[in-house]
Write a protein that holds these residues in place. Structure first.
Motif, mmCIF file in Angstrom:
data_model
loop_
_atom_site.group_PDB
_atom_site.id
_atom_site.type_symbol
_atom_site.label_atom_id
_atom_site.label_comp_id
_atom_site.label_asym_id
_atom_site.label_seq_id
_atom_site.Cartn_x
_atom_site.Cartn_y
_atom_site.Cartn_z
ATOM 1 N N GLY A 10 1.581 3.530 -2.800
ATOM 2 C CA GLY A 10 1.176 3.765 -4.750
ATOM 3 C C GLY A 10 1.170 5.598 -3.972
ATOM 4 O O GLY A 10 2.218 6.151 -4.943
ATOM 5 N N GLU A 11 0.610 6.386 -3.535
ATOM 6 C CA GLU A 11 0.856 7.585 -2.911
ATOM 7 C C GLU A 11 2.272 7.685 -2.698
ATOM 8 O O GLU A 11 2.430 9.030 -2.938
ATOM 9 N N PHE A 18 -2.918 9.791 -8.132
ATOM 10 C CA PHE A 18 -3.068 8.852 -8.774
ATOM 11 C C PHE A 18 -2.554 9.251 -10.107
ATOM 12 O O PHE A 18 -1.734 9.197 -11.452
ATOM 13 N N SER A 44 0.889 -1.384 -0.184
ATOM 14 C CA SER A 44 -0.006 -0.219 -0.020
ATOM 15 C C SER A 44 1.049 1.119 -0.139
ATOM 16 O O SER A 44 0.867 2.106 0.673
ATOM 17 N N TYR A 65 -0.205 1.183 -9.529
ATOM 18 C CA TYR A 65 -1.129 1.408 -7.701
ATOM 19 C C TYR A 65 -2.560 1.303 -8.114
ATOM 20 O O TYR A 65 -3.151 1.944 -9.263
ATOM 21 N N SER A 82 -4.290 8.596 -2.114
ATOM 22 C CA SER A 82 -3.991 7.267 -3.702
ATOM 23 C C SER A 82 -4.697 8.484 -5.382
ATOM 24 O O SER A 82 -4.014 7.759 -5.682
ATOM 25 N N SER A 104 -8.587 6.076 0.779
ATOM 26 C CA SER A 104 -8.111 6.668 -0.392
ATOM 27 C C SER A 104 -7.995 7.836 -0.957
ATOM 28 O O SER A 104 -8.203 7.923 -2.356
#
Length: 530
Positions: A474-475, A517, A472, A501, A513, A510
């Motif tokens: 990705g961000e 994104f 977890s 991700y 993220s 979220s």
């Protein structure tokens, strides 16, 4: 004393290179385990100061007894010697148990059967009093006090253990070190202890799995694959272990290895959704979007309720990245219908997240403002957090700060209050007292990034990224890569952008993220895509 005898047998035989001992509470559960043989028996007093143990070995494949054993010991050696003789009947290669004191064994045995934590602790303290060099008792007692949230006593046990450590067996010393590393949250200590345990008990797949998981969390992916492959060689039909190995292969950049491993997992549990979901994820991470979408849609077809229907969002994400924006929107619309039917209070926020992540900021803000009209104060505050970060993306720090402050006064739960504090810090306001170090660093990193000070943002994001789980991150990878790219360090940024991700996961966390994104997509296009 039955549980104590079984545990002692496991300790003695753990030195074997052909036996891995499993402990089970009863015969039915033993037969349901992955073991191929079981040992069962009973003990009795054979006169003053003597103990006798009778045991049989049963082959679980044929359900026939293949061996029987009788051992006894006198008053001087007692139970410890009898159990050691029994273990030697199974394998000549044994290791000594941590104590020969009959009193210490009795107290330790009482701790194994006690159901009340305080009673267990008293029994373990008696075992240590009876034999101050009994390392296993220290390891179990420190773990027990930690589970009771009594840190002072746990630390005291570790201090006492350190004084006696030279007298412990190698196995006891490694176990105490693992407990210490866990209590101290020290990754290096835990790695050293797990490595020592894996060498001492070469047939222990669970220790190898724990070491492999630690290597994944430390981003030592090549090492993780090596360790987890060794564990899988011991337990080739362990679904959870194969799942771990599949993800480790994916993180290490080996999609073929990941798929092959997860297909073995799927064959073991063909009716379960998780193997298909894992196959979808490792393909998605590698950018194999059509294959990923296929698996996610299979998950949804077989179990629409799996993780609240999030397989549809994953399929939509894969289709979006494959270049089919309209098709992705249709899949997300199916998810929206599903969640509205389940009265999901967060569906308007989820919709806003999706719209922002897929490049439709105007409609995203409109959906978030719908969420601010909810009667649920937590939903309102969470929506305001999104609007605050999005205002930063537009370059409006004044509005971002106002929205973050409004979110902070609206929120009631500590979780949303912390997110609001992060957004306030990101907008340039002072970090509130009590804000966790990770969220504080993220907020300050945002503030530096939007103030055009990427050299100050990069080390803050780096710290948070390195502490995050690869599952977890990705961000945080994106924020770190973004800061590096803005600072002109493109070569350092590229590796952070290799693995895709999900902009929206299975939880409501979220916020970052979905906001990061679009930046991930833009950075990847600029630095990696041809």
């Amino acid at each position: 004393m039955g549980p104590a005898i079984a545990a002692m047998m496991a300790e003695h035989t753990s030195a074997s290179v052909t036996i891995y001992p499993y402990l089970r509470d009863d015969l039915p559960s033993a037969r349901l385990s992955s073991a191929n043989r079981i040992v069962e028996g009973y003990y009795s007093n054979a006169g003053p100061g003597h103990v006798r143990i009778h045991a049989v070995v049963q082959d679980l494949g044929t359900v026939r007894n293949v061996d029987s054993m009788d051992v006894s010991a006198g008053v001087r050696d007692g139970l410890a010697a009898a159990v050691e003789d029994l273990a030697r009947n199974l394998d000549s290669r044994t290791r000594p148990f941590g104590t020969k004191s009959s009193k210490a064994i009795q107290s330790w045995g009482e701790s194994l059967t006690a159901t009340d934590p305080a009673t267990r602790a008293q029994a373990l303290e008696r075992a240590i009093h009876d034999d101050p060099n009994f390392g296993e008792a220290y390891a179990e007692l420190a773990t027990l006090y930690t589970s009771m949230h009594d840190e002072a006593r746990a630390q005291d046990v570790l201090r006492r253990a350190a004084d006696r450590s030279p007298q412990f067996t190698d196995l006891e010393r490694a176990r105490v070190d693992l407990v210490a590393g866990t209590i101290h949250d020290n990754t290096s200590e835990r790695r050293e202890a797990l490595t020592a345990l894996s060498r001492l008990v070469s047939t222990d797949a669970q220790t190898l799995r724990s070491l492999g998981q630690l290597e994944v969390e430390s981003r030592r992916f090549s090492s993780a694959v090596y360790v987890l492959k060794n564990a899988a060689a011991i337990e080739p039909e362990n679904p959870a272990l194969l799942n771990d190995l599949g993800y480790a292969e994916a993180y290490n950049g080996n999609l073929d290895g990941a798929v092959s491993t997860l297909e073995r997992y799927q064959k073991l549990e063909p009716s379960q959704a998780n193997p298909l979901d894992s196959l979808g994820e490792v393909n998605y991470f590698a950018g194999n979007f059509k294959e990923a979408e296929k698996y996610f849609l299979q998950v949804h077809a077989g179990n629409p309720a799996f993780q609240g229907g999030v397989a549809l969002v994953k399929a939509a994400s894969a289709r979006f990245l494959a270049g089919d924006r309209d098709g992705a929107a249709k899949l997300f619309a199916q998810f929206e219908t599903l969640r509205r039917g389940a009265n999901d209070p967060l569906i308007d926020i989820r919709k806003a997240q999706w719209l922002w992540a897929t490049g439709d900021p105007a409609r995203a803000e409109a959906a978030a403002r719908v969420a601010t009209q909810s009667g649920n104060t937590e939903v309102v505050a969470y929506a305001l957090c999104h609007l605050s970060l999005w205002a930063l993306d537009r370059g409006d720090r004044t509005q971002a700060a106002a929205l973050a402050s409004q979110a902070g006064t609206t929120a009631r739960s500590p979780r949303i209050q912390s997110l609001a504090a992060l957004c306030a810090t990101a907008a340039g306001l002072p970090a509130p007292a009590g804000l966790g170090a990770n969220l504080r660093d993220v907020g300050r990193g945002y503030a530096s990034l939007y103030a055009k000070q990427p050299a100050e943002a990069a080390p803050l994001f780096k710290q948070v990224y390195e502490k995050s789980s690869p599952a977890s991150d990705g961000e945080f990878r994106t924020l770190y890569a973004w800061a590096l790219e803005q600072a002109g360090n493109h070569d350092a940024a590229r590796p952070l952008l290799e693995r895709y991700y999900f902009p929206i996961g299975s939880s409501d966390e979220s916020l970052l993220s979905s906001q990061t994104f679009p930046h991930f997509v833009a950075l990847r296009r600029a630095l990696i895509s041809k």
